[in-house]
Design a protein around this motif. Structure first.
Motif, PDB file in Angstrom:
ATOM      1  N   GLU A  16      -2.352  -7.688  10.047  1.00  0.00           N
ATOM      2  CA  GLU A  16      -3.261  -6.634  10.203  1.00  0.00           C
ATOM      3  C   GLU A  16      -3.728  -5.497   9.182  1.00  0.00           C
ATOM      4  O   GLU A  16      -4.626  -4.920   9.275  1.00  0.00           O
ATOM      5  CB  GLU A  16      -2.886  -6.107  11.853  1.00  0.00           C
ATOM      6  N   TYR A  17      -2.640  -5.412   8.231  1.00  0.00           N
ATOM      7  CA  TYR A  17      -3.066  -4.308   7.238  1.00  0.00           C
ATOM      8  C   TYR A  17      -2.617  -4.690   6.029  1.00  0.00           C
ATOM      9  O   TYR A  17      -1.724  -4.605   5.301  1.00  0.00           O
ATOM     10  CB  TYR A  17      -2.042  -3.042   7.668  1.00  0.00           C
ATOM     11  N   PRO A  18      -3.394  -5.727   5.406  1.00  0.00           N
ATOM     12  CA  PRO A  18      -3.095  -6.622   3.963  1.00  0.00           C
ATOM     13  C   PRO A  18      -3.159  -5.690   2.969  1.00  0.00           C
ATOM     14  O   PRO A  18      -2.508  -5.670   2.024  1.00  0.00           O
ATOM     15  CB  PRO A  18      -3.841  -7.633   4.028  1.00  0.00           C
ATOM     16  N   ALA A  19      -4.119  -4.556   3.229  1.00  0.00           N
ATOM     17  CA  ALA A  19      -4.045  -3.510   1.960  1.00  0.00           C
ATOM     18  C   ALA A  19      -3.231  -2.374   2.000  1.00  0.00           C
ATOM     19  O   ALA A  19      -2.847  -1.787   1.048  1.00  0.00           O
ATOM     20  CB  ALA A  19      -5.469  -2.908   2.197  1.00  0.00           C
ATOM     21  N   SER A  20      -2.441  -2.351   3.276  1.00  0.00           N
ATOM     22  CA  SER A  20      -1.622  -1.265   3.258  1.00  0.00           C
ATOM     23  C   SER A  20       0.003  -1.680   3.260  1.00  0.00           C
ATOM     24  O   SER A  20       0.678  -0.680   2.938  1.00  0.00           O
ATOM     25  CB  SER A  20      -1.652  -0.674   4.832  1.00  0.00           C
ATOM     26  N   THR A  44       6.419   4.402   4.431  1.00  0.00           N
ATOM     27  CA  THR A  44       5.337   4.972   3.372  1.00  0.00           C
ATOM     28  C   THR A  44       4.759   3.648   2.689  1.00  0.00           C
ATOM     29  O   THR A  44       5.352   2.773   2.320  1.00  0.00           O
ATOM     30  CB  THR A  44       5.953   5.777   2.153  1.00  0.00           C
ATOM     31  N   ASP A  45       3.664   3.501   3.167  1.00  0.00           N
ATOM     32  CA  ASP A  45       2.695   2.410   2.714  1.00  0.00           C
ATOM     33  C   ASP A  45       2.306   2.385   1.493  1.00  0.00           C
ATOM     34  O   ASP A  45       2.337   3.408   0.520  1.00  0.00           O
ATOM     35  CB  ASP A  45       2.030   1.975   3.737  1.00  0.00           C
ATOM     36  N   GLU A  46       1.294   1.659   1.043  1.00  0.00           N
ATOM     37  CA  GLU A  46       0.630   1.198  -0.139  1.00  0.00           C
ATOM     38  C   GLU A  46      -0.479   2.538  -0.410  1.00  0.00           C
ATOM     39  O   GLU A  46      -0.814   2.923  -1.819  1.00  0.00           O
ATOM     40  CB  GLU A  46      -0.265   0.207  -0.413  1.00  0.00           C
ATOM     41  N   SER A  47      -0.817   3.304   0.619  1.00  0.00           N
ATOM     42  CA  SER A  47      -1.706   4.441   0.626  1.00  0.00           C
ATOM     43  C   SER A  47      -0.933   5.582  -0.026  1.00  0.00           C
ATOM     44  O   SER A  47      -1.450   6.664  -0.353  1.00  0.00           O
ATOM     45  CB  SER A  47      -2.326   4.673   1.665  1.00  0.00           C
ATOM     46  N   GLY A  48       0.457   5.728  -0.061  1.00  0.00           N
ATOM     47  CA  GLY A  48       1.280   6.663  -0.354  1.00  0.00           C
ATOM     48  C   GLY A  48       1.594   7.707   0.810  1.00  0.00           C
ATOM     49  O   GLY A  48       2.394   8.665   0.611  1.00  0.00           O
TER      50      GLY A  48
END
Length: 77
Positions: A16-20, A44-48
């Motif tokens: 559901e969140y491959p970019a995150s 803490t995901d890829e968005s920081g």
């Protein structure tokens, strides 16, 4: 060696969140007792930024002390 109170997980589902979230990446769990009672984990995901995700998307792991230090250092850089 001394163990710390950090807890770590590996992402096993990011449909559901491959970019995150990155599959197979190690994430540190941030303390959030209310979220965990609801079946979520705060990471803490890829968005920081830290967000809640379903706990079943992760597997709890234990890291050797030296690896934990390295992961923590990378997370703060």
């Amino acid at each position: 060696m001394e163990q710390t109170k950090n807890r770590f997980v590996v992402c096993i589902n990011n449909d559901e969140y491959p970019a995150s979230l990155e599959l197979h990446k190690i994430y540190r769990i941030l303390p959030d007792a209310d979220a965990e009672q609801d079946g979520d984990l705060r990471v803490t995901d890829e968005s920081g930024e830290d967000y809640l995700y379903p706990a079943e998307w992760f597997v709890l792991i234990s890291l050797p002390y030296e690896v934990e230090l390295s992961v923590m250092h990378t997370a703060t850089v």
